[in-house]
Design a protein around this motif. Sequence first.
Motif, short mmCIF file in Angstrom:
data_model
loop_
_atom_site.label_atom_id
_atom_site.label_comp_id
_atom_site.label_asym_id
_atom_site.label_seq_id
_atom_site.Cartn_x
_atom_site.Cartn_y
_atom_site.Cartn_z
N ASP A 161 41.12 -23.87 -117.38
CA ASP A 161 40.02 -22.93 -117.21
C ASP A 161 38.95 -23.14 -118.28
OD1 ASP A 161 41.37 -21.83 -115.05
OD2 ASP A 161 42.39 -20.36 -116.31
N TYR A 177 32.35 -17.64 -118.27
CA TYR A 177 32.64 -18.85 -117.50
C TYR A 177 34.14 -19.05 -117.33
CZ TYR A 177 27.75 -20.10 -118.33
OH TYR A 177 26.39 -20.11 -118.38
N GLU A 208 36.47 -16.65 -117.31
CA GLU A 208 36.96 -15.65 -116.35
C GLU A 208 36.63 -16.06 -114.92
OE1 GLU A 208 35.17 -12.06 -117.74
OE2 GLU A 208 36.57 -11.87 -119.42
N GLN A 209 35.43 -16.60 -114.71
CA GLN A 209 35.04 -17.05 -113.38
C GLN A 209 35.91 -18.23 -112.93
OE1 GLN A 209 31.05 -18.50 -113.14
NE2 GLN A 209 31.08 -18.68 -110.92
N ARG A 220 38.94 -18.97 -113.97
CA ARG A 220 40.30 -18.48 -113.75
C ARG A 220 40.40 -17.77 -112.40
NH1 ARG A 220 41.56 -16.12 -118.61
NH2 ARG A 220 42.35 -18.15 -119.21
N LYS A 221 39.40 -16.96 -112.08
CA LYS A 221 39.39 -16.25 -110.81
C LYS A 221 39.36 -17.24 -109.65
CE LYS A 221 36.63 -12.94 -108.21
NZ LYS A 221 35.38 -12.17 -108.16
N GLU A 222 38.51 -18.28 -109.75
CA GLU A 222 38.43 -19.27 -108.69
C GLU A 222 39.73 -20.06 -108.56
OE1 GLU A 222 35.01 -21.59 -109.69
OE2 GLU A 222 33.60 -19.98 -109.18
N ARG A 223 40.35 -20.38 -109.70
CA ARG A 223 41.62 -21.12 -109.66
C ARG A 223 42.71 -20.29 -109.00
NH1 ARG A 223 45.87 -20.91 -112.91
NH2 ARG A 223 44.70 -19.83 -114.55
N LEU A 224 42.78 -19.00 -109.33
CA LEU A 224 43.79 -18.13 -108.73
C LEU A 224 43.55 -17.95 -107.23
CD1 LEU A 224 44.18 -15.45 -111.54
CD2 LEU A 224 45.76 -17.29 -110.94
N GLU A 225 42.29 -17.84 -106.84
CA GLU A 225 41.98 -17.75 -105.41
C GLU A 225 42.41 -19.02 -104.68
OE1 GLU A 225 37.84 -16.91 -104.98
OE2 GLU A 225 38.05 -14.84 -105.65
N LYS A 226 42.17 -20.15 -105.32
CA LYS A 226 42.54 -21.44 -104.73
C LYS A 226 44.05 -21.56 -104.60
CE LYS A 226 41.75 -26.36 -105.36
NZ LYS A 226 41.17 -27.38 -106.24
#
Length: 125
Positions: free
Chosen positions: A61, A111, A113-114, A116-122
């Motif tokens: 991240d 950046y 946090e964004q 990490r959020k995208e990785r978790l969604e993926k």
Amino acid sequence: PDPTLPRTTYPALGEEPQPVAMSFVRKAWNAFKTSYRKQLFTDLDKYGLRYDDLLIETDPDVITAISRLSPRERTLRTMRLKRALDCEIKHSYVPEHLRGKQGPHRYLTPYIEQARKERLEKDVI
């Protein structure tokens, strides 16, 4: 009031009452946290660093967040790290007139946090 029950503070609307001891612990913790943060930022300013400059670049991240920085900001980050290393080797600090002029200490956190959020969604997909 029952004298066997712990005293509570009067809560605001919608909040649970808290024992006085917990209120004291929370206030003491906040005072310690504020003092520690102030001392940490003062120490970082001595070397011309920001807090987010110290984040380890092995975290995916953090790597993603650094890649999303503007080229100017990446260059400034690299220069701050080099200057801090130079100061450490020479056993000196950044001059007084330059301290505290680095800007916000948490420039990379949004950046991260964004990312990490995208990785978790993926990962969910």
